[in-house]
Motif scaffolding. Structure first.
Motif, mmCIF file in Angstrom:
data_model
loop_
_atom_site.group_PDB
_atom_site.id
_atom_site.type_symbol
_atom_site.label_atom_id
_atom_site.label_comp_id
_atom_site.label_asym_id
_atom_site.label_seq_id
_atom_site.Cartn_x
_atom_site.Cartn_y
_atom_site.Cartn_z
ATOM 1 N N GLY A 249 -4.111 1.166 13.052
ATOM 2 C CA GLY A 249 -4.571 1.636 11.751
ATOM 3 C C GLY A 249 -4.406 0.554 10.725
ATOM 4 O O GLY A 249 -4.154 -0.603 11.060
ATOM 5 N N GLY A 250 -4.557 0.923 9.487
ATOM 6 C CA GLY A 250 -4.624 -0.059 8.421
ATOM 7 C C GLY A 250 -3.311 -0.766 8.160
ATOM 8 O O GLY A 250 -2.239 -0.261 8.451
ATOM 9 N N PHE A 251 -3.439 -1.960 7.589
ATOM 10 C CA PHE A 251 -2.264 -2.745 7.199
ATOM 11 C C PHE A 251 -1.546 -2.063 6.038
ATOM 12 O O PHE A 251 -2.175 -1.568 5.100
ATOM 13 C CB PHE A 251 -2.719 -4.148 6.778
ATOM 14 N N ARG A 252 -0.191 -2.034 6.125
ATOM 15 C CA ARG A 252 0.624 -1.459 5.057
ATOM 16 C C ARG A 252 1.826 -2.355 4.805
ATOM 17 O O ARG A 252 2.590 -2.641 5.731
ATOM 18 C CB ARG A 252 1.160 -0.081 5.469
ATOM 19 N N LEU A 253 1.993 -2.764 3.565
ATOM 20 C CA LEU A 253 3.205 -3.514 3.217
ATOM 21 C C LEU A 253 3.803 -2.929 1.935
ATOM 22 O O LEU A 253 3.380 -3.269 0.831
ATOM 23 C CB LEU A 253 2.911 -5.007 2.997
ATOM 24 N N PRO A 254 4.785 -2.051 2.079
ATOM 25 C CA PRO A 254 5.484 -1.566 0.887
ATOM 26 C C PRO A 254 6.301 -2.730 0.302
ATOM 27 O O PRO A 254 7.090 -3.345 1.012
ATOM 28 C CB PRO A 254 6.412 -0.468 1.424
ATOM 29 N N VAL A 255 6.062 -3.052 -0.959
ATOM 30 C CA VAL A 255 6.704 -4.228 -1.554
ATOM 31 C C VAL A 255 8.133 -3.897 -1.985
ATOM 32 O O VAL A 255 8.365 -3.032 -2.821
ATOM 33 C CB VAL A 255 5.886 -4.738 -2.762
ATOM 34 N N GLN A 256 9.088 -4.583 -1.359
ATOM 35 C CA GLN A 256 10.491 -4.374 -1.699
ATOM 36 C C GLN A 256 10.916 -5.221 -2.887
ATOM 37 O O GLN A 256 11.653 -4.786 -3.744
ATOM 38 C CB GLN A 256 11.389 -4.710 -0.501
ATOM 39 N N ASP A 322 -0.992 -8.168 -10.615
ATOM 40 C CA ASP A 322 0.226 -7.494 -11.035
ATOM 41 C C ASP A 322 0.767 -6.679 -9.857
ATOM 42 O O ASP A 322 0.183 -5.659 -9.482
ATOM 43 C CB ASP A 322 -0.110 -6.596 -12.230
ATOM 44 N N VAL A 323 1.825 -7.151 -9.248
ATOM 45 C CA VAL A 323 2.437 -6.446 -8.120
ATOM 46 C C VAL A 323 3.921 -6.276 -8.418
ATOM 47 O O VAL A 323 4.592 -7.233 -8.798
ATOM 48 C CB VAL A 323 2.291 -7.232 -6.795
ATOM 49 N N ALA A 324 4.427 -5.064 -8.250
ATOM 50 C CA ALA A 324 5.842 -4.808 -8.504
ATOM 51 C C ALA A 324 6.454 -4.071 -7.326
ATOM 52 O O ALA A 324 5.730 -3.548 -6.467
ATOM 53 C CB ALA A 324 5.993 -3.968 -9.766
ATOM 54 N N ARG A 325 7.777 -4.051 -7.262
ATOM 55 C CA ARG A 325 8.462 -3.255 -6.249
ATOM 56 C C ARG A 325 7.940 -1.824 -6.295
ATOM 57 O O ARG A 325 7.767 -1.252 -7.371
ATOM 58 C CB ARG A 325 9.968 -3.243 -6.531
ATOM 59 N N GLY A 326 7.697 -1.272 -5.104
ATOM 60 C CA GLY A 326 7.209 0.097 -5.035
ATOM 61 C C GLY A 326 5.706 0.172 -4.791
ATOM 62 O O GLY A 326 5.204 1.179 -4.308
#
Lengths: 505, 317
Positions: A249-256, A322-326
């Motif tokens: 399935g699709g790529f997922r990267l939850p940003v820590q 704009d990328v933040a934790r979460g």
């Protein structure tokens, strides 16, 4: 007791049973990830004996531990083996009460594979511990006493394990020696369980007749006692089991975290929790939906040309976004669901229960946000039926709920992706973890229509209002209320709807 | 796509190692995930650094987790003043080599009152110079999260410990009332004064630690490798005899032999084993046929049954 005694004197009876380790010296490379499993059953089923036997026969028990065991247990059983339960029950309180009260993790390995066992208690009030152990497990071992067959408790455990997404079961029909290795009894229990498991959606079911006490069909073969059994021993079954798939399935990267060691470098750190990625791939940052391309995948060891589910990486994008934790970075194709309203199942873990309408913290991946819970039904573990329930979900209750967020949330269905479909609830007052949950679907915004599962067949009925109300009042309907869409129309509007729907009907 | 000068900087040291096997890779990924999560969720984390092999692995994983950034928290060493000399030398070298913030804390009161493992027995000494010292250091630093290298396979009470192990403001652990820990979703919410001990190596076994050290070429204190060393036999333990503070009791004499240590702590409380394993390969080979657990060399575990749980409740790591 003095420190010397246990260290220098080993001729305790137990250590005579410690088989030298030498023949397994070649445990050098393991080509698979550790298999995580959970054992379900009660003391009466011989669970501690089974786990003790697994540890003992795979030589995971060291000589001094065996000596301590022999010292503490004093008496041994008929076979000269120590009381395995003492090896497992680590906490003093448990030893005193003679029960297991929490989840404990055990480690053992064979030449082929390593295993992590979540050892959980069998008592009903400890559903929450089983849920904890099951949350990370690839496989469940369910114990049954050959003399009594399947108990309600066995069914409860199987139901919970299936609910938590475990799709491989081993039924350990234990104490088979006490019924004279009766093949017919084993086959009856196995057939009954298989039928039950299939109804839960579990297709991988292996039933094994065994005597944990004598060590037959656990690690060592039981052929001598049970020539009629041609299946695997427990350890063989475990060696052949599959680790939870890395989620196609699709790529997922939850940003820590966002890492900025210098002006020119901005990386997003997290663990890939689905799919795969390579430089050049297009991604979206959710919930904002901003699009970018992957420039680099950085790890300590090398700049990599690909990363797959499970990898802890640092991702660099090709433009300032704009990328933040979460946030979650996902593939452009096959995105997860973004919205403010979801359906979920959850297990209530604390004495205070889960209160309807209360605002909790929800944590999923690296994201924490406010949520309000509205229960709709509760699972009756004795029958396996969902019953309407809109009030407090008390401790150990398993409920279906609606989740309402104040800010957009991002999920996959738990069935599709455990990592991005699971969440915990945190009580804002005690800050304790009060529930574990699994998202089942996104709810259409108010006024919308239920989309159902892909490929699901649905039927539209047009009924007189009084008949519809009687049907909706039935227990069956109420238990699945959240799967239905209801619109009140005049008879003329209904007639027009059906004529517009055309010839398919 | 060509890399700019700055980008090349984050390229790795030219040594290329074979990729980790999937088992160790999974353990490494899990540990890195935990490191990042704690660093992101807590205001003031610290890593407890004991200089031993587990700490060495822990440090290596921390460097990997935050690369190409610096390790974003200090390392705390609780120095009882009774550590092996080689440990202290090694500690200072590592801190310098990897550009780490190192905080060293000693319980001054214990030193002033001359509390030693020889004069006060291992239980009381450990309580003052390790447990109490650790609490002092954590309070002094105001740390709300402390990483430790504990593994669940070490000891029975550890088998039930969470990866985020919650502590009250006075550092107490309540094993009967631990927060449930589901999936890899950790609850990092605490109230003021409360703290969490975080254990990235929870799911590692002793063999995993050694195989990872080998695969990643992690430097260790040389005491882990066998060499001809002076020792004294006391209470069934072989105690290294190189520190002038070790006074011989009647009938004791210094012997010499090939010995090494499976764990490192305070030298008077840490027993050596006889071994000829003088390099990593030999240590692993020896380990794989060993039938005795590593904590066997630790005097503190044997004080009483359930002793580790008691120490942990009181605040020992």
């Amino acid at each position: 007791m003095s420190a010397t005694a246990t260290a220098t004197t080993t001729p305790v009876a137990a250590s005579a049973n410690v088989i030298p380790f030498a023949e397994s010296a070649a445990r050098v490379s393991r080509d698979t990830r550790p298999l995580r499993l959970i054992t379900c059953g009660s003391v009466d089923d011989g669970k501690s004996t089974l786990i003790g036997r697994l540890l003992w026969d795979t030589k995971a028990v060291k000589e001094d531990q065996a000596a301590t065991l022999a010292r503490d247990s004093g008496a041994q059983n008929d076979l000269g083996l120590p009381d395995f339960a003492l090896l497992l029950d680590g906490l003093q309180a448990e030893r005193e009460q003679g029960i297991t009260i929490d989840v404990a993790y055990r480690y053992f390995s064979t030449d082929r594979r390593s295993f992590i066992v979540a050892d959980t208690p069998g008592h009903e009030q400890y559903t929450r511990n089983m849920v904890t152990g099951a949350s990370t497990a690839d496989l469940a071992i369910l114990l049954a006493d050959a003399r009594v067959g399947l108990l309600e408790q066995t069914r409860r455990h199987a139901t919970i394990a299936a609910l938590m997404g475990i799709r491989q079961f081993v039924l350990a029909v234990n104490k088979i020696d006490l019924i004279g290795y009766d093949k017919a009894v084993f086959e009856k229990i196995a057939a009954e369980f298989r039928e039950f498991g299939l109804a839960l959606g579990v297709r991988q079911i292996t039933a094994i007749p065994m005597s944990a006490l004598k060590g037959e069909n656990v690690v060592l073969s039981g052929t001598e006692a049970m020539p009629w059994y041609e299946g695997p021993t427990l350890i063989e079954a475990l060696e052949l089991a599959t680790s939870r798939s890395t989620q196609a399935g699709g790529f997922r990267l939850p940003v820590q975290r966002v890492v900025r060691p210098g002006e020119s470098f901005r990386g997003y750190q997290g663990t890939v929790s689905g799919g795969a990625i390579k430089p050049g791939d297009s991604v979206a940052v959710l919930p904002s939906g901003t699009v970018a391309n992957v420039k680099q995948i950085v790890t300590f060891d090398l700049v990599r040309n690909a990363a797959v589910a499970g990898d802890a990486i640092t991702l660099v994008l090709d433009r300032q976004v704009d990328v933040a934790r979460g946030d979650i970075i996902v593939s452009i194709d096959g995105q997860p669901m973004t919205g403010t309203s979801f359906d979920a199942q959850l297990v209530s873990l604390q004495p205070g229960g889960i209160e309807p309408g209360k605002r909790y913290w929800l944590k999923s991946g690296a994201r924490r946000q406010r949520v309000t819970i509205e229960p709709t039904s509760q699972l009756d573990l004795s029958t396996g039926q969902w019953k309407p329930h809109a009030s407090l979900l008390s401790m150990n209750a398993i409920g279906k709920v609606h989740l309402s967020f104040e800010e957009p949330a991002v999920f996959d269905a738990y069935e599709q992706n455990r990592a991005t479909g699971a969440f915990i609830l945190i009580d804002p007052d005690t800050l304790n973890t009060v529930a574990g949950g699994m998202v089942t679907a996104k709810r259409a915004d108010i006024g919308g229509i239920h989309r159902g599962k892909e490929g699901e067949q649905r039927v539209v009925l047009s009924l007189p209002a009084d008949l519809a109300e009687q049907l909706m009042a039935s227990e069956l309907f109420a238990s699945r209320r959240d799967e239905a869409d209801i619109r009140r129309l005049t008879a003329a509007e209904a007639a027009e709807f059906f004529s517009n729907a055309g010839s398919d009907i | 796509m060509s890399l700019s000068a700055q980008e090349t900087e984050i390229r790795n040291p030219p040594v290329s190692r074979p990729p980790l096997d999937p088992h160790l890779k999974a353990l490494e990924n899990e540990a890195i995930h935990i490191f990042r999560e704690v660093a992101a969720e807590f205001e003031n984390p610290v890593m407890l650094y004991s200089i031993g092999k587990d700490s060495s692995v822990l440090l290596h994983l921390a460097r990997k987790a935050f690369f190409p950034g610096r390790v974003p928290f200090p390392l705390l060493h609780v120095d009882t003043t009774w550590k092996f000399k080689e440990m202290i030398e090694f500690r200072d070298q590592i801190a310098e080599k990897y550009d780490l913030d190192l905080v060293v804390h000693t319980n001054k009161r214990g030193v002033e009152e001359n509390i030693t493992p020889f004069t006060h027995g291992s239980a009381f000494y450990t309580d003052v110079m390790k447990t109490e010292a650790l609490k002092q250091a954590l309070d002094a630093g105001g740390y709300d999260a402390a990483f430790g290298g504990a593994r669940r396979d070490e000891e029975a009470s550890r088998a039930k410990e969470r990866i985020y192990s919650f502590r009250t403001p006075d550092h107490k652990w309540d094993p009967r009332n631990q927060r449930p820990e589901l999936w890899n979703i950790y609850n990092g919410m605490i109230k003021k004064g409360e703290s969490v001990r975080a254990f990235p190596l929870s799911n590692w076994t002793e063999v995993d630690i050694w195989r990872y050290i080998q695969a990643e070429d992690i430097p260790l204190v040389p005491l882990y490798y066998a060499a001809e060393r002076p020792y004294v036999e006391r209470d069934g333990m072989m105690i290294l005899a190189e520190d002038p503070r070790l006074e011989l009791k009647p009938g004791e004499e210094i012997q010499h032999g090939m010995i090494r240590f499976r764990t490192l702590g305070c030298f008077p409380l840490t027993g050596a084993i006889r071994s000829t394993a003088s390099n990593l390969e030999e240590v692993i080979a020896e380990l794989e046929i060993a039938t005795v657990s590593e904590r066997q060399g630790r005097a503190i575990d044997r004080d009483q049954s359930g002793s580790m749980e008691k120490k942990k409740r009181e605040g020992y790591f």
